[in-house]
Design a protein around this motif. Structure first.
Motif, PDB file in Angstrom:
ATOM      1  N   GLY A 127      -4.731  -3.929   4.203  1.00  8.58           N
ATOM      2  CA  GLY A 127      -4.246  -2.690   3.632  1.00  8.58           C
ATOM      3  C   GLY A 127      -5.340  -1.725   3.253  1.00  8.58           C
ATOM      4  O   GLY A 127      -5.091  -0.747   2.569  1.00  8.58           O
ATOM      5  N   SER A 166      -8.445   0.484   4.893  1.00  8.09           N
ATOM      6  CA  SER A 166      -9.106   0.954   6.114  1.00  8.09           C
ATOM      7  C   SER A 166     -10.483   1.521   5.820  1.00  8.09           C
ATOM      8  O   SER A 166     -11.039   2.258   6.608  1.00  8.09           O
ATOM      9  CB  SER A 166      -8.243   2.026   6.794  1.00  8.09           C
ATOM     10  OG  SER A 166      -8.044   3.121   5.921  1.00  8.09           O
ATOM     11  N   TYR A 200      -1.739  -2.678  11.520  1.00  2.00           N
ATOM     12  CA  TYR A 200      -0.878  -2.683  10.319  1.00  2.00           C
ATOM     13  C   TYR A 200      -1.665  -3.099   9.084  1.00  2.00           C
ATOM     14  O   TYR A 200      -1.546  -2.479   8.019  1.00  2.00           O
ATOM     15  CB  TYR A 200       0.286  -3.648  10.565  1.00  2.00           C
ATOM     16  CG  TYR A 200       1.141  -3.905   9.350  1.00  2.00           C
ATOM     17  CD1 TYR A 200       2.148  -3.008   8.986  1.00  2.00           C
ATOM     18  CD2 TYR A 200       0.959  -5.057   8.591  1.00  2.00           C
ATOM     19  CE1 TYR A 200       2.936  -3.246   7.873  1.00  2.00           C
ATOM     20  CE2 TYR A 200       1.748  -5.306   7.475  1.00  2.00           C
ATOM     21  CZ  TYR A 200       2.733  -4.401   7.114  1.00  2.00           C
ATOM     22  OH  TYR A 200       3.518  -4.642   6.011  1.00  2.00           O
ATOM     23  N   SER A 248      -4.277  -0.320   8.290  1.00  2.00           N
ATOM     24  CA  SER A 248      -3.717   1.033   8.145  1.00  2.00           C
ATOM     25  C   SER A 248      -4.484   2.053   8.983  1.00  2.00           C
ATOM     26  O   SER A 248      -4.856   3.130   8.503  1.00  2.00           O
ATOM     27  CB  SER A 248      -3.708   1.453   6.661  1.00  2.00           C
ATOM     28  OG  SER A 248      -2.957   0.544   5.891  1.00  2.00           O
TER      29      SER A 248
END
Length: 505
Positions: A58, A60, A230, A233
């Motif tokens: 989660g 980046s 995913y 992100s």
């Protein structure tokens, strides 16, 4: 055709040197996967730098902070490759990789040293086991969160990339390699089949199986890339890699983000090792079979074949050591981009299709196939040989020359001029076999230039006759009142029996 044969074997010889280096990398990664904490998942290792930043779910940040690198890239560049600043800094050998390369060659040698029969038994396992691993990785991949992103990216590609000539070159190279076209591998292995083996059925089966496997493998790979997108992100295009980057950067990063990551790492790299061994078996067997068939009196003696394979393995191993140095990756990329690239294979394909379809004759080739399998394949294939295939290969080859772009490592490092010179020497070492052989045959064949061309473009009269040609010859003899008449159906080998009176014996 002999010039084409020499060209294919030069390509195969160069492949034997550099392709197995990928196996050495895979074995090294596999040996480092038998630990609870994967070494490329953290920055707490001796090879990591201060700019190393661990990727977090989660988050980046690693993609947006400047002057930071991920642990998987540092493991690849600083631990595996120990890469130098450029080609002119070769540096020292990575002895860990030397051991891995030696292990790869030892496995390869003892799997093929007794010939195609022993290789066939080994391939039953090495070719089927990766399918089990692929199925396991596929099931795991599609059940990960975000997998749909990667699958959507896979099924709906950017059609605008079709205007890029490099895309067509990469696609052509992939097709040629996956089908072993213009490498002599299928010819060498097919020579061990019985004469009446249904080669047409085998060709269709190979095409459907190969393409189907690639299509299914795409789901396994892009579902993992979707999971990475995913978790971090970021867009899927920023995590997608090609070439060595996919196998040794993107996928290791993905498995390190999964629960029980060492298990999935072992599965993946075992699959890579077995797939690489299969390809290496075929390349070495192709070269060995060609040499044994060319010089049967020399190599078809006790233990001569085994010694020759040992010599091929030893020489290829020694020549491949330069790719295990600190500057070895730059040498590897030269081999991959020039020595066995789509350009060389397309050049060989043009002459191969022209020789078969136009000089030997597509109809004569159809007669040979009918003689072997008992029926004629569809006429569409013949017109592909005559027109579509040579035109497509020539067009792609010309397009690649016009739009040629020099090699850059990671799209950043520009090779020195002599590096590009070495690359073109590697490329021309195979392509020049064809015009040089044509020039030599023209020089040594007696007669005027027109007579020489006629002789050299006429199929040899001592080629084996098909059953249809034998029947035509007998019909001519019968019309002339010859004593040889067909009084019984042909034998199993295609000969027509005659009685004692007719044989004049």
């Amino acid at each position: 055709m002999k010039g084409v044969g020499y060209a294919t074997q030069v390509i195969v010889a160069l492949l034997n040197i550099y392709y197995i280096v990928v196996l050495a990398w895979a074995i090294f990664y596999l040996s480092n996967s038998f630990t609870w904490d994967l070494p490329w998942a953290s920055c707490n290792n001796t090879w990591n730098t201060d700019s190393c930043m661990e990727f977090q779910r989660g988050n980046s940040s690693i993609n947006h902070y400047e002057n930071t690198t991920s642990p998987v890239i540092e493991f690849w560049e600083r631990k595996v490759l120990r890469i130098s600043p450029g080609l002119d800094h070769i540096g020292s050998l990575n002895w860990d990789l030397v051991i891995c390369l030696a292990v790869a060659w030892v496995i390869c040698y003892f799997c093929i040293w007794k010939g195609v029969k022993s290789t066939g038994k080994v391939v039953y396992f090495t070719a089927t086991f990766p399918y089990a691993m692929l199925l396991i990785l596929l099931i795991r991949g599609v059940t990960l969160p975000g997998a749909y992103r990667g699958i959507q990216f896979y099924l709906y590609p950017d059609l605008g990339r079709l205007s890029d000539p490099q895309v067509w070159m990469d696609a052509g190279t992939q097709i040629f390699f996956s089908y072993a076209i213009c490498l002599g591998c299928l010819t060498a292995l097919g020579s061990y089949n019985k004469y009446n083996n249904n080669c047409y059925r085998d060709c269709l089966s190979l095409c459907f199986l190969n393409s189907g496997t690639s299509f299914v493998a795409g789901f396994a790979i892009f579902s993992i890339l979707g999971f990475m997108s995913y978790e971090q992100s970021v867009p899927i295009s920023e995590v997608a890699e090609s070439g060595p980057g996919l196998a040794f950067i993107a996928y290791p990063r993905a498995v390190s983000m999964m629960p029980f990551s060492p298990l999935w790492a072992c599965c993946f790299f075992i699959m890579i090792v077995f797939l690489g061994l299969d390809s290496q078996f075929v390349c070495v067997e192709s070269l060995v079979t060609a040499m044994v068939d060319m010089y049967p009196s020399t190599f078809r003696r006790k233990n001569r074949r085994e010694l020759f394979i040992l010599a091929v393995a030893l020489i290829s191993f020694l020549m491949g050591l330069i790719m295990l140095t600190e500057g070895g990756m730059y040498v590897f990329q030269l081999f991959d981009y020039y020595a066995a690239s789509g350009m060389c294979l397309l050049f060989v394909a043009i002459f191969e299709t022209v020789c078969i379809a136009w000089i030997y004759g597509a109809d004569r080739f159809y007669d040979n196939i009918e003689d072997m399998i008992g029926y004629r394949p569809g006429s569409l294939i013949k017109y592909c040989w005559l027109f579509f295939t040579p035109a497509t290969c020539f067009g792609t080859f010309a397009f690649s020359l016009i739009k040629y772009t020099p090699l850059k490592y990671n799209n950043e490092y520009v090779y020195p001029w002599w590096g590009y010179g070495l690359g073109w020497i590697l490329a021309l070492s195979s392509m020049m076999c064809i015009p040089l052989w044509v020039a030599m045959k023209l020089y040594y064949t007696p007669g005027t230039l027109k007579e020489r061309l006629t002789i050299l473009t006429t199929p040899s009269t001592d080629l084996p006759k098909t059953k249809l040609e034998q029947e035509k010859l007998l019909a001519v003899f019968a019309a002339d009142g010859d004593s040889l008449r067909q009084k019984a159906p042909p034998t199993k080998d295609g000969y027509f029996p005659v009685d004692e009176k007719e044989s004049n014996c």
